[in-house]
Structure formats: C-alpha cells, structure tokens
Scaffold this motif. Structure first.
Motif, PDB file in Angstrom:
ATOM      1  N   UNK A  48       0.783  -1.229   0.000  1.00  0.00           N
ATOM      2  CA  UNK A  48       0.000   0.000   0.000  1.00  0.00           C
ATOM      3  C   UNK A  48       0.818   1.285   0.000  1.00  0.00           C
ATOM      4  N   UNK A  49       2.129   1.189   0.200  1.00  0.00           N
ATOM      5  CA  UNK A  49       2.896   2.429   0.349  1.00  0.00           C
ATOM      6  C   UNK A  49       4.111   2.543  -0.574  1.00  0.00           C
ATOM      7  N   UNK A  50       4.718   1.450  -1.007  1.00  0.00           N
ATOM      8  CA  UNK A  50       5.945   1.501  -1.794  1.00  0.00           C
ATOM      9  C   UNK A  50       5.654   1.143  -3.246  1.00  0.00           C
ATOM     10  N   UNK A  51       6.163   1.910  -4.173  1.00  0.00           N
ATOM     11  CA  UNK A  51       6.065   1.666  -5.604  1.00  0.00           C
ATOM     12  C   UNK A  51       4.637   1.341  -6.029  1.00  0.00           C
ATOM     13  N   UNK A  52       3.743   2.282  -5.827  1.00  0.00           N
ATOM     14  CA  UNK A  52       2.326   2.093  -6.116  1.00  0.00           C
ATOM     15  C   UNK A  52       2.055   1.874  -7.594  1.00  0.00           C
ATOM     16  N   UNK A  53       2.879   2.451  -8.451  1.00  0.00           N
ATOM     17  CA  UNK A  53       2.696   2.280  -9.889  1.00  0.00           C
ATOM     18  C   UNK A  53       2.901   0.814 -10.266  1.00  0.00           C
ATOM     19  N   UNK A  54       3.985   0.208  -9.794  1.00  0.00           N
ATOM     20  CA  UNK A  54       4.242  -1.198 -10.100  1.00  0.00           C
ATOM     21  C   UNK A  54       3.170  -2.098  -9.493  1.00  0.00           C
ATOM     22  N   UNK A  57       0.115  -1.816 -11.712  1.00  0.00           N
ATOM     23  CA  UNK A  57       0.332  -2.477 -13.001  1.00  0.00           C
ATOM     24  C   UNK A  57       0.286  -3.988 -12.841  1.00  0.00           C
ATOM     25  N   UNK A  58       0.967  -4.526 -11.827  1.00  0.00           N
ATOM     26  CA  UNK A  58       0.942  -5.970 -11.605  1.00  0.00           C
ATOM     27  C   UNK A  58      -0.456  -6.466 -11.260  1.00  0.00           C
ATOM     28  N   UNK A  59      -1.204  -5.692 -10.489  1.00  0.00           N
ATOM     29  CA  UNK A  59      -2.563  -6.098 -10.141  1.00  0.00           C
ATOM     30  C   UNK A  59      -3.430  -6.189 -11.394  1.00  0.00           C
ATOM     31  N   UNK A  60      -3.342  -5.169 -12.256  1.00  0.00           N
ATOM     32  CA  UNK A  60      -4.198  -5.125 -13.438  1.00  0.00           C
ATOM     33  C   UNK A  60      -3.785  -6.107 -14.528  1.00  0.00           C
ATOM     34  N   UNK A  61      -2.479  -6.319 -14.689  1.00  0.00           N
ATOM     35  CA  UNK A  61      -2.008  -7.129 -15.816  1.00  0.00           C
ATOM     36  C   UNK A  61      -1.707  -8.583 -15.481  1.00  0.00           C
ATOM     37  N   UNK A  62      -1.452  -8.891 -14.209  1.00  0.00           N
ATOM     38  CA  UNK A  62      -1.100 -10.267 -13.844  1.00  0.00           C
ATOM     39  C   UNK A  62      -2.110 -10.860 -12.864  1.00  0.00           C
TER      40      UNK A  62
END
Length: 122
Positions: A48-54, A57-62
């Motif tokens: 929830x706090x570190x590298x939110x972009x990654x 992206x991982x949640x949506x694509x994988x």
C-alpha cells in the motif's frame, strides 16, 4: 546507498519528473509512494505504500487476469493463491530483467528467489 537515500533520491526525481510532465503536457501522474515511513507492517509497506505504480500495473495485468482464469478452474475460494504466486513470479522476473540491464551479468535467479522470500512476509 542506504534505504533512506534511495527513497529520497527516487522521491525527489519522480516529483521533479511529475512536475515537468504536468506543466509541459498538462497531465497528472499517479503518485509513486504513499508515505512509506508510516508503514505498520511489511504488507502495508509493500502493498500500500511503496512503488504504487508497479503494484497497480501488476494487479491489473497479472493478478486479476490470473485470478479470473483460475476462478474458472478451481472456483473463487482457491483462485487467489495461484494468482498471488504468479504475480510474485512476474515481479521476480521483472527484477531479474532490470538487474541484468543494470549490471550486464547473466541472471542467476537470486532476484526471483528474493521476491518469493518477501512473499512469505506478506
């Protein structure tokens, strides 16, 4: 470099890039961090706090496509575990690829193994 130095370097660099992109292209970029120093657990820090972009992206694509695929096979209750493992595997492979491009050495799998060791903490 210490963790604090890395965080501050990333935070300042990404804030500068965000400001430039925002002013030049009239776009608002997604925040990369959410006050990681206020984390209450490793799960809170990594999820929830570190590298939110990654994370997004991982949640949506994988994660979500894998969970949907395994829901059709195993049902909703058991689909989460293979989706989480697949997401951590993808993250580990991405870390291997980034490490390879930084040091130009043959991948050894250490980054993927390290990613899976973090999975035990979460």
């Amino acid at each position: 470099m210490t963790s604090l130095q890395i965080y501050l370097l990333l935070e300042m660099t990404l804030a500068l890039v965000s400001a430039l992109v925002g002013s030049l292209l009239a776009l608002e970029l997604e925040p990369t961090f959410n006050e990681p120093c206020l984390s209450t657990s490793l799960q809170d820090f990594w999820g929830r706090r570190w590298n939110l972009v990654a994370t997004n992206i991982l949640r949506l694509t994988v994660y979500e496509p894998t969970k949907k695929m395994f829901t059709n096979v195993f049902g909703h209750r058991w689909a989460t575990s293979p989706a989480v493992v697949t997401t951590f595997l993808a993250s580990g492979l991405i870390h291997e690829l980034m490490f390879y491009h930084m040091v130009r050495m043959k991948p050894t799998g250490e980054m993927t193994i390290a990613t899976f060791s973090f999975m035990e903490c979460v």
